[in-house]
Each structure stands twice: as C-alpha cells, then as structure tokens.
Scaffold this motif. Sequence first.
Motif, short mmCIF file in Angstrom:
data_model
loop_
_atom_site.label_atom_id
_atom_site.label_comp_id
_atom_site.label_asym_id
_atom_site.label_seq_id
_atom_site.Cartn_x
_atom_site.Cartn_y
_atom_site.Cartn_z
N TYR A 477 -4.70 4.38 6.41
CA TYR A 477 -5.12 3.48 5.35
C TYR A 477 -5.83 4.23 4.23
O TYR A 477 -5.61 3.96 3.05
N GLU A 480 -3.28 6.18 2.24
CA GLU A 480 -2.56 5.27 1.34
C GLU A 480 -3.38 4.96 0.09
O GLU A 480 -2.88 5.00 -1.03
N GLU A 481 -4.65 4.66 0.32
CA GLU A 481 -5.51 4.29 -0.80
C GLU A 481 -5.75 5.47 -1.74
O GLU A 481 -5.71 5.33 -2.96
N THR A 483 -3.83 8.11 -2.25
CA THR A 483 -2.62 8.54 -2.96
C THR A 483 -2.16 7.53 -3.99
O THR A 483 -1.78 7.89 -5.11
N PHE A 484 -2.19 6.24 -3.65
CA PHE A 484 -1.56 5.25 -4.53
C PHE A 484 -2.53 4.38 -5.32
O PHE A 484 -2.11 3.66 -6.21
N LYS A 485 -3.82 4.45 -5.02
CA LYS A 485 -4.79 3.66 -5.79
C LYS A 485 -5.84 4.51 -6.48
O LYS A 485 -6.31 4.17 -7.56
N PHE A 486 -6.21 5.61 -5.84
CA PHE A 486 -7.29 6.44 -6.38
C PHE A 486 -6.77 7.53 -7.30
O PHE A 486 -7.30 7.77 -8.39
N LYS A 549 6.27 5.87 -2.29
CA LYS A 549 6.21 5.18 -1.01
C LYS A 549 7.56 4.55 -0.71
O LYS A 549 8.07 3.78 -1.54
#
Length: 579
Positions: A477, A480-481, A483-486, A549
């Motif tokens: 989790y 994921e956060e 790489t794709f949100k931060f 992703k």
Amino acid sequence: MAFDGITIANIVHELNQTITGGKINKIAQPEADELLLTIKNQRVQHRLLISASASLPLIYLTQNNKPSPLTAPNFCMLLRKHIGSGKITAVTQPGLERVIRIEIEHLNELGDLCHKTLAVEIMGKHSNIIFLDETEKILDSIKHVSSHMSSVREVLPGRNYFIPETQEKKNPLNISEDEFADFVYSKPLPVSKALYTSLTGISPVMSEEICCRASVDGGASVSSLSEAEKIHLFHTFERLMDDIRQGNFCPTIIFEDEAPLEYASVPLMKYEGFRTEEYDSISQVLEHYYAAKNVITRIRQKSADLRKVVQTALERNRKKFDLQTRQKKDTVKKDKYKVYGELLNTYGYNLEEGCRSFQALNYYTNEEIVIPLDPAMTPQENAKKYFDRYNKLKRTAEALEEQLKDTQSEIEHLESISTALDIARKEEDLVQIKEELVQYGYIKRKGPSGKKVRVTAKPLHYISSDGYHMYVGKNNYQNEELTFKFAVGNDWWFHAKGQPGSHVIVKTNGDELPDRTFEEAGRLAAYYSKGRQAPKVEIDYTEKKNVKKPGGGKPGFVIYYTNYSLMIEPDISGIHEVV
C-alpha cells in the motif's frame, strides 16, 4: 550477550559516579520483581531500575518513570520504612561476581545511625533483590527461596546471607599467571570454554573476545596451545582486567543490519566490520539495546500469525503451481493427436477392419510413424477420437496458461507481503499488511465490514549525502501511494529487479541527480528487498513517468519498459535516516 561480571563492573563504576552520596527520595515497586529507586545527588535526580525478572534481570539508570500499584507490596513498604530517606554510601561488587551491593546509612526511630545493604543478584532465573542488616542477616527479599526450592541456599527473613559458590571458579581480578595456567590450562576443553568455566563473571562472548584479541582459536583444545600462545593469552586477559580495575570502559552496541546484535562494556574486536555505536554510559546501552530488542521481539510475536497465514498460502500456491506445470507438460502431446487424426483422414480409407495400428508418412516431418488404432472402431471413428483428444488438451492448455499466470501472480503477491513483514519495524506497520491480507481473502475480517482501519504507519524517509529526500515504502500500500500519489513525473523510481521489495522514490525538485544519490537510492532499494542478504543486487531505476499500473493489478505491482540498471551492495550504513 550475558549480563556478565564485566557489565556489572561497568554499572558499579557508573553508579559510584552518579548516586554514591545521594539520598533516596522515593522507592517504588512497579512489578512484582522490580524496584525503581529515585535518588537525589548534588541537585540531580537519578532513577535506578532494578529488575530481578527470571527472563530479563537488569539494573541501570533511566530517565523514564513507571506507574506503581495503588497498594505497595510488603517488600516495598519495608524498604520505605528503613531506607526511605537513607544515604547511599557505597556501591560495590564482590570480585567479578554478578552481584551489586548498595550500602545505605539511615537514622532509626531513636535517631541512631544504622547501616543496611541492598544486595542485587543478577543471575538469570536465580536473580533476586535481598535486603540485609548490619550483621548480614536477611531482613527480606523480593523473592523468597525456601529449602524446597533450593538445596544450595535459603533466602528467607532471619537467614544469614552469603553468595553461593556452586562452581569452582577463580576471581579473574586477582588471579596470578601461575594460578591461571594451573586452573585454565589443566582442563581438557576448548580454550574459550576453559576460560568462562574457570573464571568468575566471564561470559562466553567475553571468552571468545579474549581469544580473538590474543589471535588464538577459541574452539581449539587447550592442550594444542604452544607455550608462547599461553603466555600471550594470559597477558591479553590481564590487559582486559587492568581496564576493568581502572574503570576504562567503552559501552558499545554492535548492530547487524539495523537490529542490535550484541552489547559490551569494552570494544569487541570479534565483531570487526559490523556497525558499532558507542555510548556515554552502560545504562544508555542497556536501555537502548533491550528497548530495541523488545520492539523486535514484540514485532515478531505480533507478526507470527500473519507470517503463518502468508507461509501457508505460499506453500499451497507453490504446490498448485507445480501441479499446473506438470499438467501443462502433459498437454504438449496434443499436437501428436492432431497429426494422428489428419493422417487417418488422409490415408485411412483403404484400411482393413480390425487393424490395431497403421503406418503412414508424416508429411510434416517426412518420417514414417505408427498410429495405434482401436480395432473396434472404423478409421473415421479413430480419427475423430484423436481429434477429440487434441481439442480437449488444447482447451486444457489454454485454461492452464491462464491459471499459471494467476497462480504466479498470487505467489509474487504473497512473497511481496512476506518481504513487507521482514521490513516492518513497528506494530503500526503490521496494520496495513493485515488489511491487505483481509482485502484479498487470506484473513476473515472481524467486526463490521465497513469499518475503516486507522493507519498511522509512514514510509521510511532518508536524506542522501547530496541533500535529496528519499522515501521507502514498507509494504504494498505504501509502495502504491509513493509511486502513484506522492511522486511526480521527473522524480526517480528504484526497485530490485525481478524480486519483491520496496519502491524507493527520490524527489528531484527538478534537478539532475548526482551519481552518489543514484547509488544511495539503489542501496536502499537493494537493502529493502528480498535480496538483502546477497552480496550485490540488480536494481532497475527510471523516472516515475515511465512507471505504469497494469489494469486490475494488485497494490504495489507496476510495469515499465524504459529503465536503467545498476548492480549495488545492499548496504545502507552512512545513509542518514530522518526519524
């Protein structure tokens, strides 16, 4: 590391510098086998924690207070009555025994000066805290030991106090060279074992250290030592004893990876090459070492159930994968049945009834082959039978192809969770891992299904030598956060090639990163991966904008086609972590 006589000597040295001459302000008994003394000396307040726990006996100075029970136990009340405002006159250690004597003077009800002793015995499961009067009679102890419990010594009020000599050992602080030779070298044992079985207060670790300093193989027999080696061993031992007599201590913790491996009051040459951290006091060493050990132990205990779930699922899926692979190999012969059917349709029109086989030219390979036949069937029926087999195996192969992909994906997912459990440092790190196992059906959710799990764990944060911020995901989790949100498009993304591990993000702030930062980020990705024990790990790295992703992919799983690679050691020593 055993809580040996050398560690005790270091503590005694420290207590004499801090609490000797001080006044006892407060006595508490937070646990059944634990005391906490508050002592004021030269306007400075000290807290002395003494634990006679069978599993972890300790004594050290601490800044932390502990809550006490509302009703004080009898032993605590007795101490308060006699030495509640007493003065500590001396802290001593008999020889190199694992015993500390705290000498206290106080005024009794008539105003007369009296002397009492608190004897602290740090002896594993036999540890105790014993309160003595001037005549060495036992007033009370935190643990009562009757004759039914010990045939060596009773620890009960009214009994005379003495240190039991259950083993024939010499005091290492005053042993002569001749006594050392007679007592140590006369034993048919390995050198290291001969040392710690002959001398009081010497632990196996310190025995090995003495051998290491003397360049002697601790596992070799005493009888194999030359005279020169024997002399050198004694002089090496004597130099260590001189340091102890003079109070030349160097409290140190040795780390393996990030976990504390050993602690000692003197530098340990046997761990040369390991990361070591020196402290100002042995109390700091003990507090930090056991606090870190407790965290690791608690994490292992808390994660044991999760590990069992993951391991069971992994074993089941690996067995399934092996079975599916074998079944897939069996479908390879499907093409043979297709050829049999085609050749029978082509050449079988002139076959006689009741034939058991048919020899024909395989026009695909120009080779003669023999086709088995069912004599009860016509050539056309035999051809249909082979086509049916072909079609069945073809459908099976196509289904198995998908099943193998799904099983392989599940194995990779479970291995990534297993790696996340290895990386977990705190209990809150396990919350997200458990939530992932619940979400994918490995664990049944307890309580309301819609209840949102509170997550407090954060990714690891490092700063490179060039000042760039680097972030490491501790589970899928967080990966994921990160790489794709931060991360943004021109930040750099690092990951161990072809194996489970953390996503490492380096914030570039629009700059071109120096080579040293690339190397440090690569080392982080190698260390926080399944390959952390390997000498070198291959790392893929690319700009975040190249990482995608896949549709329906599990958390933390990505694809990328444009990347660079580097081979790097999984060593993160020297990389600054932001705590």
